[in-house]
Design a protein around this motif. Sequence first.
Motif, PDB file in Angstrom:
ATOM      1  N   THR A  96      81.387  42.469  12.577  1.00 13.86           N
ATOM      2  CA  THR A  96      82.035  41.526  13.516  1.00 13.86           C
ATOM      3  C   THR A  96      81.510  41.266  14.813  1.00 13.86           C
ATOM      4  N   ILE A  97      80.926  40.076  15.435  1.00 16.43           N
ATOM      5  CA  ILE A  97      80.350  40.048  16.755  1.00 16.43           C
ATOM      6  C   ILE A  97      81.437  39.193  17.601  1.00 16.43           C
ATOM      7  N   ILE A  98      81.740  40.084  18.870  1.00 13.58           N
ATOM      8  CA  ILE A  98      82.550  39.707  19.687  1.00 13.58           C
ATOM      9  C   ILE A  98      82.031  39.470  21.276  1.00 13.58           C
ATOM     10  N   ILE A  99      81.992  37.952  21.555  1.00  7.35           N
ATOM     11  CA  ILE A  99      81.542  38.067  22.879  1.00  7.35           C
ATOM     12  C   ILE A  99      82.518  38.260  23.931  1.00  7.35           C
ATOM     13  N   ALA A 100      82.237  39.268  24.871  1.00  5.88           N
ATOM     14  CA  ALA A 100      83.063  39.619  25.971  1.00  5.88           C
ATOM     15  C   ALA A 100      82.857  39.059  26.938  1.00  5.88           C
ATOM     16  N   THR A 101      83.760  38.076  27.781  1.00  2.00           N
ATOM     17  CA  THR A 101      83.606  37.329  29.102  1.00  2.00           C
ATOM     18  C   THR A 101      84.718  37.584  30.046  1.00  2.00           C
ATOM     19  N   ALA A 102      84.438  36.961  31.157  1.00  2.00           N
ATOM     20  CA  ALA A 102      85.351  37.143  32.065  1.00  2.00           C
ATOM     21  C   ALA A 102      86.137  35.877  32.031  1.00  2.00           C
ATOM     22  N   THR A 103      87.359  35.883  32.783  1.00  2.00           N
ATOM     23  CA  THR A 103      88.461  34.853  32.884  1.00  2.00           C
ATOM     24  C   THR A 103      88.075  33.807  33.898  1.00  2.00           C
ATOM     25  N   HIS A 104      86.931  33.999  34.578  1.00  2.00           N
ATOM     26  CA  HIS A 104      86.580  32.868  35.571  1.00  2.00           C
ATOM     27  C   HIS A 104      86.307  31.456  34.830  1.00  2.00           C
ATOM     28  N   GLU A 105      86.535  30.480  35.344  1.00  2.00           N
ATOM     29  CA  GLU A 105      86.446  29.290  34.834  1.00  2.00           C
ATOM     30  C   GLU A 105      84.785  29.068  34.516  1.00  2.00           C
ATOM     31  N   ARG A 106      84.112  29.780  35.381  1.00  2.00           N
ATOM     32  CA  ARG A 106      82.493  29.172  35.168  1.00  2.00           C
ATOM     33  C   ARG A 106      82.060  30.023  33.821  1.00  2.00           C
ATOM     34  N   VAL A 129      80.724  33.291  16.017  1.00  2.00           N
ATOM     35  CA  VAL A 129      81.189  34.582  16.412  1.00  2.00           C
ATOM     36  C   VAL A 129      82.516  34.424  17.245  1.00  2.00           C
ATOM     37  N   LYS A 130      83.195  35.558  17.255  1.00  2.00           N
ATOM     38  CA  LYS A 130      84.521  35.548  18.105  1.00  2.00           C
ATOM     39  C   LYS A 130      84.196  35.656  19.468  1.00  2.00           C
ATOM     40  N   PHE A 131      85.249  35.419  20.382  1.00  2.00           N
ATOM     41  CA  PHE A 131      85.058  35.995  21.794  1.00  2.00           C
ATOM     42  C   PHE A 131      86.580  36.384  22.291  1.00  2.00           C
ATOM     43  N   ILE A 132      86.421  37.140  23.235  1.00  2.00           N
ATOM     44  CA  ILE A 132      87.681  37.613  24.168  1.00  2.00           C
ATOM     45  C   ILE A 132      87.456  37.651  25.464  1.00  2.00           C
ATOM     46  N   ARG A 133      88.343  37.030  26.431  1.00  2.00           N
ATOM     47  CA  ARG A 133      87.984  37.110  27.803  1.00  2.00           C
ATOM     48  C   ARG A 133      89.014  38.209  28.443  1.00  2.00           C
ATOM     49  N   VAL A 134      88.215  38.963  29.226  1.00  2.00           N
ATOM     50  CA  VAL A 134      88.927  40.036  29.951  1.00  2.00           C
ATOM     51  C   VAL A 134      88.762  39.632  31.513  1.00  2.00           C
ATOM     52  N   ALA A 135      89.804  40.138  32.089  1.00  2.00           N
ATOM     53  CA  ALA A 135      89.958  40.011  33.506  1.00  2.00           C
ATOM     54  C   ALA A 135      88.940  40.744  34.482  1.00  2.00           C
ATOM     55  N   LYS A 136      88.750  42.004  33.959  1.00  2.00           N
ATOM     56  CA  LYS A 136      87.843  42.791  34.443  1.00  2.00           C
ATOM     57  C   LYS A 136      86.539  43.207  33.527  1.00  2.00           C
ATOM     58  N   MET A 137      85.474  42.671  33.984  1.00  2.00           N
ATOM     59  CA  MET A 137      84.340  43.019  32.974  1.00  2.00           C
ATOM     60  C   MET A 137      83.827  44.431  32.755  1.00  2.00           C
TER      61      MET A 137
END
Length: 85
Positions: free
Chosen positions: A43-53, A66-74
């Motif tokens: 499984t591949i998951i892109i981890a990105t921030a919660t910023h709109e950009r 692939v999957k993704f997750i947004r986290v508040a703190k990178m």
Amino acid sequence: RIGAFIQARVGSTRLSGKVIENIGKTALEHVIVSVKQSDLIDTIIIATATHERDYIFADKAMECGVKFIRVAKMTFFQDTIMSQE
């Protein structure tokens, strides 16, 4: 099962947006393709921030299948690893 997290964010002090710069494919797409070639990764998951950009990474993840997750703190993943040591 083994998962690979790929951290991606637009913000950078030297070259903002470098992960989505198009060099034939984006740098992120090149990394995804390389990781997909591994026989060890399920499984591949892109981890990105919660910023709109950074929302573009969710679109790119879906586009690449692939999957993704947004986290508040990178630093979430580094903090988690450090707390387990």
